[in-house]
Design a protein around this motif. Sequence first.
Motif, PDB file in Angstrom:
ATOM      1  N   ALA A 196       0.818  -1.215   0.000  1.00 22.37           N
ATOM      2  CA  ALA A 196       0.000   0.000   0.000  1.00 22.37           C
ATOM      3  C   ALA A 196       0.852   1.265   0.000  1.00 22.37           C
ATOM      4  N   LYS A 197       2.112   1.163   0.419  1.00 20.45           N
ATOM      5  CA  LYS A 197       2.965   2.346   0.537  1.00 20.45           C
ATOM      6  C   LYS A 197       3.825   2.605  -0.699  1.00 20.45           C
ATOM      7  N   THR A 198       4.116   1.554  -1.451  1.00 14.67           N
ATOM      8  CA  THR A 198       5.041   1.695  -2.571  1.00 14.67           C
ATOM      9  C   THR A 198       4.411   1.158  -3.850  1.00 14.67           C
ATOM     10  N   GLU A 199       4.162   2.023  -4.795  1.00 10.47           N
ATOM     11  CA  GLU A 199       3.563   1.612  -6.059  1.00 10.47           C
ATOM     12  C   GLU A 199       4.490   0.648  -6.792  1.00 10.47           C
ATOM     13  N   GLY A 200       3.920  -0.474  -7.233  1.00  9.19           N
ATOM     14  CA  GLY A 200       4.702  -1.466  -7.962  1.00  9.19           C
ATOM     15  C   GLY A 200       5.357  -2.513  -7.094  1.00  9.19           C
ATOM     16  N   ALA A 201       5.288  -2.343  -5.770  1.00  5.25           N
ATOM     17  CA  ALA A 201       5.900  -3.315  -4.849  1.00  5.25           C
ATOM     18  C   ALA A 201       4.855  -4.327  -4.390  1.00  5.25           C
ATOM     19  N   TRP A 202       5.312  -5.539  -4.143  1.00  2.25           N
ATOM     20  CA  TRP A 202       4.441  -6.622  -3.702  1.00  2.25           C
ATOM     21  C   TRP A 202       5.089  -7.379  -2.554  1.00  2.25           C
ATOM     22  N   LYS A 203       4.250  -7.929  -1.682  1.00  2.22           N
ATOM     23  CA  LYS A 203       4.737  -8.945  -0.749  1.00  2.22           C
ATOM     24  C   LYS A 203       4.507 -10.279  -1.430  1.00  2.22           C
ATOM     25  N   ARG A 204       5.600 -10.909  -1.825  1.00  4.65           N
ATOM     26  CA  ARG A 204       5.516 -12.161  -2.559  1.00  4.65           C
ATOM     27  C   ARG A 204       5.833 -13.339  -1.646  1.00  4.65           C
ATOM     28  N   PHE A 205       5.415 -14.517  -2.088  1.00  4.28           N
ATOM     29  CA  PHE A 205       5.654 -15.731  -1.314  1.00  4.28           C
ATOM     30  C   PHE A 205       6.352 -16.783  -2.174  1.00  4.28           C
ATOM     31  N   VAL A 206       7.215 -17.541  -1.518  1.00  3.21           N
ATOM     32  CA  VAL A 206       7.860 -18.698  -2.125  1.00  3.21           C
ATOM     33  C   VAL A 206       6.989 -19.911  -1.809  1.00  3.21           C
ATOM     34  N   LEU A 207       6.971 -20.898  -2.704  1.00  3.53           N
ATOM     35  CA  LEU A 207       6.128 -22.073  -2.517  1.00  3.53           C
ATOM     36  C   LEU A 207       6.965 -23.322  -2.253  1.00  3.53           C
ATOM     37  N   ASP A 208       6.326 -24.292  -1.592  1.00  5.90           N
ATOM     38  CA  ASP A 208       6.916 -25.614  -1.408  1.00  5.90           C
ATOM     39  C   ASP A 208       5.805 -26.636  -1.598  1.00  5.90           C
ATOM     40  N   PHE A 209       5.986 -27.565  -2.518  1.00  8.76           N
ATOM     41  CA  PHE A 209       4.920 -28.480  -2.940  1.00  8.76           C
ATOM     42  C   PHE A 209       5.054 -29.844  -2.274  1.00  8.76           C
ATOM     43  N   ARG A 210       3.895 -30.430  -1.915  1.00 13.29           N
ATOM     44  CA  ARG A 210       3.852 -31.786  -1.363  1.00 13.29           C
ATOM     45  C   ARG A 210       2.717 -32.572  -2.017  1.00 13.29           C
ATOM     46  N   SER A 211       2.962 -33.840  -2.226  1.00 10.05           N
ATOM     47  CA  SER A 211       1.907 -34.711  -2.744  1.00 10.05           C
ATOM     48  C   SER A 211       2.114 -36.097  -2.137  1.00 10.05           C
ATOM     49  N   GLY A 212       1.567 -37.122  -2.765  1.00  7.04           N
ATOM     50  CA  GLY A 212       1.638 -38.459  -2.204  1.00  7.04           C
ATOM     51  C   GLY A 212       0.251 -38.960  -1.858  1.00  7.04           C
ATOM     52  N   ALA A 213       0.155 -40.249  -1.536  1.00  6.16           N
ATOM     53  CA  ALA A 213      -1.143 -40.889  -1.324  1.00  6.16           C
ATOM     54  C   ALA A 213      -1.940 -40.231  -0.203  1.00  6.16           C
ATOM     55  N   ALA A 214      -1.295 -39.967   0.941  1.00  4.44           N
ATOM     56  CA  ALA A 214      -2.025 -39.407   2.085  1.00  4.44           C
ATOM     57  C   ALA A 214      -2.520 -37.999   1.789  1.00  4.44           C
ATOM     58  N   VAL A 215      -1.661 -37.189   1.167  1.00  3.87           N
ATOM     59  CA  VAL A 215      -2.050 -35.817   0.834  1.00  3.87           C
ATOM     60  C   VAL A 215      -3.173 -35.802  -0.190  1.00  3.87           C
ATOM     61  N   LEU A 216      -3.061 -36.618  -1.234  1.00  6.32           N
ATOM     62  CA  LEU A 216      -4.097 -36.647  -2.271  1.00  6.32           C
ATOM     63  C   LEU A 216      -5.422 -37.161  -1.715  1.00  6.32           C
ATOM     64  N   ASN A 217      -5.369 -38.169  -0.862  1.00  2.00           N
ATOM     65  CA  ASN A 217      -6.592 -38.674  -0.226  1.00  2.00           C
ATOM     66  C   ASN A 217      -7.298 -37.546   0.524  1.00  2.00           C
ATOM     67  N   PHE A 218      -6.520 -36.696   1.153  1.00  4.14           N
ATOM     68  CA  PHE A 218      -7.048 -35.586   1.952  1.00  4.14           C
ATOM     69  C   PHE A 218      -7.611 -34.481   1.062  1.00  4.14           C
ATOM     70  N   VAL A 219      -6.801 -33.994   0.106  1.00  5.31           N
ATOM     71  CA  VAL A 219      -7.237 -32.835  -0.690  1.00  5.31           C
ATOM     72  C   VAL A 219      -8.318 -33.198  -1.695  1.00  5.31           C
ATOM     73  N   ASN A 220      -8.411 -34.473  -2.062  1.00  2.00           N
ATOM     74  CA  ASN A 220      -9.419 -34.897  -3.041  1.00  2.00           C
ATOM     75  C   ASN A 220     -10.765 -35.215  -2.407  1.00  2.00           C
ATOM     76  N   GLY A 221     -10.852 -35.153  -1.089  1.00  2.00           N
ATOM     77  CA  GLY A 221     -12.086 -35.539  -0.406  1.00  2.00           C
ATOM     78  C   GLY A 221     -13.265 -34.646  -0.757  1.00  2.00           C
ATOM     79  N   ALA A 222     -14.418 -35.253  -0.939  1.00  2.00           N
ATOM     80  CA  ALA A 222     -15.621 -34.487  -1.265  1.00  2.00           C
ATOM     81  C   ALA A 222     -16.003 -33.539  -0.139  1.00  2.00           C
ATOM     82  N   ASP A 223     -15.594 -33.884   1.084  1.00  2.00           N
ATOM     83  CA  ASP A 223     -15.944 -33.084   2.257  1.00  2.00           C
ATOM     84  C   ASP A 223     -14.771 -32.237   2.751  1.00  2.00           C
ATOM     85  N   VAL A 224     -13.799 -31.971   1.860  1.00  2.00           N
ATOM     86  CA  VAL A 224     -12.589 -31.270   2.274  1.00  2.00           C
ATOM     87  C   VAL A 224     -12.900 -29.878   2.831  1.00  2.00           C
TER      88      VAL A 224
END
Length: 686
Positions: free
Chosen positions: A263-291
Amino acid sequence: MKSAWNDADAKEAIARYGKAGIGADLALRVYTTRLLGRDPQLVLHGGGNTSVKTRVTDLNGEETDVLCVKGSGWDMATIDPPGMPAVRLDALKRLRARKAMSDDEMVRVQRANLIDPASPNPSVETLLHAFVPHKFVDHTHSAAVLGLIDQPDGPARAREVYGDRMGLVPYILPGFGLAKKSAEAFDADPSVEGLILEKHGIFTFGADAREAYERMIAMVTRAEEYLARGRKAVFVSAQLPQQVATQTDIAPILRGACALPDAKTEGAWKRFVLDFRSGAAVLNFVNGADVSRYSQAGVITPDHTIRTKNWPLIAPAPRAGREADFRAQVRDAVATFVKHYEDYFARNNARVGGDRIMLDPAPRVILVPGLGLFGLGTSKKDARVAADLAEAAVDAITAAEATGRFESISEADMFDCEYWPLEQAKLGSAKPLPLAGQVAVITGAGGAIGAATAKAFAQAGAEVALLDRDLTAAQAKAKAIGGAALAVPCDVTDAASVAKAFEAVAAHFGGVDILVSNAGAAWQGKIGEVDESVLRQSFELNFFAHQKMAQGAVKIMRAQGTGGCLLFNVSKQAVNPGPNFGPYGLPKAATLFLVRQYALDYGADGIRANAVNADRIRSGLLTDDFIKARSQARGLTEKDYMSGNLLGREVTAEDVAQAFLHQALELKTTADITTVDGGNIAAALR
């Protein structure tokens, strides 16, 4: 879960620390603390704590009873004796007679009774350790125990599993109040081997380090065995696209959608770095109909809230080939998340008196059906922490849902913990570095200028990817920088290699904000006599490679939608050609105009394009042999040759790196060519 105690290792720890004057009690305390800390099913990233009651010699030379307890924020997996500050035990025990104590007062009293005033702050749960009489006390956030007790009937389940072997403590914010409640639970039955803290974790006690540690292992094992018995199928899958977009396609979209404008500096952003995870347990969780129910119910333990916030963002399932639709949907989802967080803050801030200052409202975990989950942070380290804690939450919530129904603490309790000053103190108050959250890609990073530039950008807070055809050289430079610096093999003249390199960077960091297109080589010869193949070869590296890299970077930057910065290494040959350097100078001159074309064509996207015009830099282009030959040809010493400019100063690779860094930080400068040569009027732009 099996005990990792080893007699030989325990004896070695006593001997090793003994050489530094550390007694056996503290040596074994550190040894078993590390055993607990290295198991991610027990603790993660500064969580948990341990203690030992022993005797030490204070600064006056007098022996005194102390509690050596884990310092706040220290990582149990790597802790050493300095991370276990010693506090006068009698002073701590007397505090139990108090009816109330503020957090600030508790911290001051604990610090006032440190044996060494330079020690770190003791854990926020120091008083709980002090009020329990056992010599060794261990505390973890076991995923299995949390899966057992993070349920509406958690206390009943704990009683079923442990009988009278463990005391039960109702949920209360850590600090003086929790210490008092825990001591009362222990006093009700001093025979207990530990305490189960509702919605928080587990404590075990022992007369020696091995007993406390192995009781922890035994109690966690009982929880694991209970959760494994009669476990029902978990999470019916939602309907997902037949073909899901790839991680590297959607990571920049997610990253850009979560970035916050300054809000103070035009053109500036607070950016984030990402870290990805997957696998059977994670996919079972994120794919749930009731997530949308179980993932939004809250944290598995209050300690996670400062790293993950209290709930993740749920992204739509990304259809392959429909990335534009996904981008619009994600931006809507982020806007909804931010509004939800702002409303949560407003409600609870009013409840506590309105004196809190809202943290940034961006998510720290994103669930992507069909793909996995992402952790977000202003550094790769913070992103990994968020992703690790998210995976721990997946395990605990899955276990709870498999045997019952997951239940977290209340919204009010989550807010009180998230905005608790003692928790916020763990994050530190240092001013963020200027490039924090940004990802910089540097080509030719195995060489002098590229390596110096990568180092300068990393010191300014950026995550850096070092690209070079010589992977071994890039790896050596990345290792020297440390942190999350990433070495990537890349032949910048090969389109497939360039595309693969950008995919690797997007997979590792989530996107690209800055490109330093630096790789190059100098071909020589009289322009009217040089073979055309030499000229074409030079153009491939010194012009077309810059174009390939810029195209790849712009594609990602536009997907992010947060602007970016293209930086190019041109040469004084581009504006002040020297004899016999036409094969090098001609493509460099074309690259200079390439810079301006990118500035013209992509300024509306917030993408800046600048270049550094450097001369006489010791590097792969200007080798020691080349410098020697040139100096002799001109009748100069090497020093005089290298400092043959208006200022009489040799220009270094580090000077070029600082020029690139300056251009990266100047948000309102584009199409600029910065000359770094100590002064050469003939090469000055005009």
